[in-house]
Design an enzyme around this catalytic site. Structure first.
Site, short mmCIF file in Angstrom:
data_model
loop_
_atom_site.label_atom_id
_atom_site.label_comp_id
_atom_site.label_asym_id
_atom_site.label_seq_id
_atom_site.Cartn_x
_atom_site.Cartn_y
_atom_site.Cartn_z
N THR A 141 -3.68 86.51 6.43
CA THR A 141 -5.10 86.35 6.71
C THR A 141 -5.34 84.94 7.23
O THR A 141 -4.87 83.97 6.64
CB THR A 141 -6.02 86.60 5.49
OG1 THR A 141 -7.35 86.15 5.84
CG2 THR A 141 -5.62 85.87 4.23
N ASP A 143 -7.95 83.47 6.99
CA ASP A 143 -8.86 82.78 6.06
C ASP A 143 -8.10 81.96 5.02
O ASP A 143 -8.69 81.12 4.34
CB ASP A 143 -9.75 83.80 5.34
CG ASP A 143 -10.73 84.47 6.29
OD1 ASP A 143 -10.81 84.04 7.44
OD2 ASP A 143 -11.40 85.42 5.87
N MET A 187 -14.12 80.89 11.78
CA MET A 187 -14.09 82.01 10.82
C MET A 187 -13.79 81.54 9.40
O MET A 187 -13.16 80.50 9.20
CB MET A 187 -13.08 83.05 11.27
CG MET A 187 -13.62 83.96 12.36
SD MET A 187 -12.44 85.25 12.77
CE MET A 187 -13.49 86.35 13.69
N ARG A 189 -15.28 83.48 5.62
CA ARG A 189 -16.54 83.88 4.96
C ARG A 189 -16.83 83.00 3.75
O ARG A 189 -17.88 82.39 3.65
CB ARG A 189 -16.43 85.32 4.48
CG ARG A 189 -16.43 86.35 5.57
CD ARG A 189 -16.54 87.72 4.92
NE ARG A 189 -16.14 88.75 5.82
CZ ARG A 189 -14.96 89.32 5.84
NH1 ARG A 189 -14.04 88.95 4.97
NH2 ARG A 189 -14.66 90.27 6.70
N GLU A 242 -18.29 80.06 9.33
CA GLU A 242 -19.28 81.13 9.58
C GLU A 242 -20.06 81.48 8.31
O GLU A 242 -21.19 81.95 8.38
CB GLU A 242 -18.56 82.38 10.11
CG GLU A 242 -17.52 82.93 9.15
CD GLU A 242 -16.80 84.18 9.63
OE1 GLU A 242 -17.13 84.68 10.71
OE2 GLU A 242 -15.89 84.63 8.91
N ARG A 292 -7.93 83.89 16.08
CA ARG A 292 -6.88 84.63 15.36
C ARG A 292 -5.95 85.38 16.32
O ARG A 292 -4.99 86.01 15.90
CB ARG A 292 -7.49 85.58 14.34
CG ARG A 292 -8.27 86.73 14.89
CD ARG A 292 -8.91 87.55 13.79
NE ARG A 292 -9.44 88.79 14.31
CZ ARG A 292 -10.35 89.53 13.71
NH1 ARG A 292 -10.84 89.15 12.55
NH2 ARG A 292 -10.76 90.65 14.24
O1 F6P Z 1 -9.67 88.96 8.41
C1 F6P Z 1 -10.41 87.81 8.22
C2 F6P Z 1 -11.42 87.60 9.30
O2 F6P Z 1 -10.80 87.18 10.48
C3 F6P Z 1 -12.50 86.65 8.82
O3 F6P Z 1 -12.24 85.32 9.05
C4 F6P Z 1 -13.72 87.11 9.53
O4 F6P Z 1 -14.87 86.86 8.79
C5 F6P Z 1 -13.50 88.56 9.64
O5 F6P Z 1 -12.12 88.79 9.61
C6 F6P Z 1 -14.07 89.15 10.89
O6 F6P Z 1 -13.81 90.49 10.87
P1 F6P Z 1 -14.16 91.51 12.04
O7 F6P Z 1 -13.27 91.20 13.18
O8 F6P Z 1 -13.92 92.84 11.42
O9 F6P Z 1 -15.59 91.23 12.35
#
Ligand code: F6P
Length: 403
Positions: A141, A143, A187, A189, A242, A292
């Site tokens: 991840t 994150d 990114m 959360r 974010e 990412r």
């Molecule tokens: O998997 C983690 C992540 O990249 C977070 O940093 C981000 O909030 C989320 O996924 C975004 O997800 P999606 O692409 O489903 O909006």
């Protein structure tokens, strides 16, 4: 003897090295044809195992498998679907039916916190049913908020991208005598690891202010600080996660099956507030999926560890281990040495690791401990194979496994 097969599942948000772990797992499985007859991939995460959508990864060309090392996204497709709590739910009948039908003895789930919940549930279910199926989690991840591990795969490469993107951005932002307030949204959360990574930058390109979810955000204080920096320097560079908390319109935000809001737009909202309240020109920048996915800034350390983790996951399952996720234990930072170990899935599933207070100083800096932690993770560059100037990507034949 009946075939013993494995299935590999990618789950949650992709990272730039999630496919490198798959590469490692395929490589390791191919070293044991006597123990693993077929290497299957489940399409779109657990959904493939529910609906019987499996492909034969053993039938793919080695050149395409090699390209997994630089292919962004999740090549098998992914999902954010949450499995029900109740093992009597008909979904589990379908999963068990497909595991039995395809003689699957090894299941690998490559994902973050929520995906480890999926992995943990499958491990618990097969255990309860007394099935000889080993289930192992492969961490990832951007994150960096997985528990029980020094860091999560994908985070180092995303951090390397964020650092280099802001480095270049800052040089442009400061080129004008009277510039703008630039707010860069990154990114994360509930964890600010990625945003904080920009602290590694030299003073001339480092953001003036950082806002991460681990620290309270005070809008009035933010406006005072921004005004001061802008008046002094003629521009301001701010990095925000974010997920920081401030009054914003949440009415149109979508929520996934794990209850997480899909964020995005915080920088735009804050820029509007700055323009309205301070009458200063602004620019909102959302690094979004690029952070990412961008392959050119993959950290070689991250990629090497991602491949090795895929290998270790397969080796662990073949040793009869189940219900665990591969984790990293840092032995030393200088020189950087880690051990690959295993943690109980139920300790990892749904837990969240945040930046400890010892790594934070204030809104302008992280501590030396944080810089020591991150520095080795972003080390090493990769060279991309390109065709006509465009980075090559894996194209799979996707031969469907017959029922
Ligand atoms: O998997 C983690 C992540 O990249 C977070 O940093 C981000 O909030 C989320 O996924 C975004 O997800 P999606 O692409 O489903 O909006």
């Amino acid at each position: 003897m009946e075939n013993k097969n494995m299935v590999y599942i990618q789950s949650g948000g992709p990272t730039s090295v999630i496919n490198s772990s798959l590469y490692g797992a395929i490589l390791e499985a191919k070293r044991h044809p006597d123990l693993i007859a077929h290497i299957y991939g489940s399409l779109n995460g657990i959904e493939g195992l529910i609906d019987g959508n499996l492909i034969d990864l053993g039938a793919e060309d080695s050149e395409q498998i090699e390209l997994l090392l630089q292919t962004p996204g999740a090549i098998l497709g992914t999902t954010r679907r949450k499995l029900p709590k109740d093992f009597h739910d008909p979904i589990y009948l379908k999963i068990i039916d497909n595991l039995k039908k395809h003689h699957i003895n090894y299941v690998f789930v490559n994902g973050g916190n929520d995906s480890m919940d999926t992995c943990n549930k499958i491990a618990a279910l097969v255990n309860e049913l007394g099935l000889d199926i080993k289930v192992i989690g492969v961490p990832k991840t951007i994150d960096n908020d997985l528990a029980c591990t020094d860091h999560s795969l994908g985070f180092p490469s995303a951090a390397k991208f964020v650092i280099n993107a802001i480095h270049a951005f800052a040089m442009d932002a400061k080129a004008f005598k009277k510039g703008k307030v630039h707010i860069i949204e990154i990114m994360g959360r509930n964890a600010g690891w990625l945003t904080a990574s920009a602290d590694l930058l030299p003073e001339e390109t480092r953001p003036h202010l950082f806002y991460i979810p681990e620290r309270p955000f005070d809008l009035e204080e933010f406006l005072v600080d921004i005004k001061k920096i802008y008046e002094e320097k003629g521009y301001a560079l701010v990095a925000i996660s974010e997920g920081i908390n401030f009054p914003r319109d949440m009415s149109r935000v979508r929520v996934d099956s794990f209850g997480h809001a899909q964020l995005g737009g915080a920088a735009t909202d804050l820029c509007t507030i700055v323009e309205d309240r301070l009458n200063i020109p602004t620019r909102a920048v959302e690094l979004s999926l690029t952070q990412r996915a961008f392959p050119a800034f993959i950290s070689l350390t991250d990629r090497t560890e991602a491949v090795r983790t895929g290998e270790v996951a397969v080796q662990s399952a073949l040793q009869g281990i189940t219900g665990k996720m591969v984790v990293f234990k840092r032995i030393s930072t200088y020189p950087y040495i880690i051990n690959y170990e295993l943690a109980d899935l139920d300790k990892v599933a749904n837990a969240e690791a945040h930046i400890p207070s010892s790594m934070m100083v204030d809104n302008t800096r992280m501590s030396q401990e944080f810089r020591d932690y991150l520095s080795p993770l972003i080390e090493g560059e990769v060279t991309l194979k390109c065709k006509d100037g465009i980075a090559d990507i894996t194209r799979l034949k996707r031969i469907k496994v017959k029922d």
